[in-house]
Design a protein around this motif. Structure first.
Motif, short mmCIF file in Angstrom:
data_model
loop_
_atom_site.label_atom_id
_atom_site.label_comp_id
_atom_site.label_asym_id
_atom_site.label_seq_id
_atom_site.Cartn_x
_atom_site.Cartn_y
_atom_site.Cartn_z
N LEU A 77 6.18 5.89 -4.30
CA LEU A 77 5.03 4.98 -4.30
C LEU A 77 5.43 3.60 -4.79
O LEU A 77 5.06 2.58 -4.19
N VAL A 78 6.18 3.56 -5.88
CA VAL A 78 6.65 2.28 -6.41
C VAL A 78 7.59 1.61 -5.41
O VAL A 78 7.53 0.39 -5.19
N GLY A 79 8.45 2.40 -4.78
CA GLY A 79 9.34 1.85 -3.76
C GLY A 79 8.58 1.32 -2.56
O GLY A 79 8.95 0.30 -1.98
N GLY A 80 7.50 1.99 -2.19
CA GLY A 80 6.66 1.50 -1.09
C GLY A 80 6.00 0.18 -1.42
O GLY A 80 5.93 -0.72 -0.59
N ILE A 81 5.53 0.06 -2.66
CA ILE A 81 4.93 -1.21 -3.08
C ILE A 81 5.97 -2.32 -3.07
O ILE A 81 5.70 -3.44 -2.61
N ALA A 82 7.18 -2.01 -3.55
CA ALA A 82 8.25 -3.01 -3.55
C ALA A 82 8.64 -3.40 -2.13
O ALA A 82 8.86 -4.58 -1.84
N ALA A 83 8.72 -2.41 -1.24
CA ALA A 83 9.08 -2.70 0.15
C ALA A 83 8.00 -3.54 0.82
O ALA A 83 8.31 -4.47 1.58
N ALA A 84 6.75 -3.24 0.56
CA ALA A 84 5.65 -4.02 1.15
C ALA A 84 5.64 -5.44 0.62
O ALA A 84 5.29 -6.38 1.34
N SER A 85 6.03 -5.61 -0.62
CA SER A 85 6.09 -6.96 -1.19
C SER A 85 7.25 -7.75 -0.62
O SER A 85 7.15 -8.97 -0.45
#
Length: 97
Positions: A18-26
């Motif tokens: 989830l944190v990686g997804g947020i970072a990738a989206a950013s």
């Protein structure tokens, strides 16, 4: 590994995803535009959960093959997961339109 430890590893994998997804989206606005924030975070969690579950793929394969070969069991377990996902995507109309 007991079930409690495995569930803990899965939870850590999902949260990391989830944190990686947020970072990738950013970092990649194209990814965020095509999937949306919710989609990117959801797929990040799914990928993290699958990666955390990799050790158990061999157990699934062993239940099917009844073999002691760990490589064969891992491959069969992985192919079963891919097959189930393909069937679900086909039923949902995302594949083979």
């Amino acid at each position: 590994m007991d079930r409690r430890e495995f569930r803990r590893q899965q939870l850590i994998g999902v949260i990391t995803g989830l944190v990686g997804g947020i970072a990738a989206a950013s970092y990649w606005p194209e990814l965020r535009d095509s999937l949306g924030w919710y989609g990117v975070v959801l797929w990040g969690g799914v990928i993290g959960g699958v990666i955390a579950s990799l050790p158990k793929f061999g157990v699934v394969g062993q239940r099917v093959t009844h073999s002691g070969n760990s490589t064969l069991n891992f491959i069969v377990g992985t192919l079963l997961l891919v097959g189930v996902v393909f069937v679900l995507f086909t039923v949902a109309g995302l594949v083979l339109r």
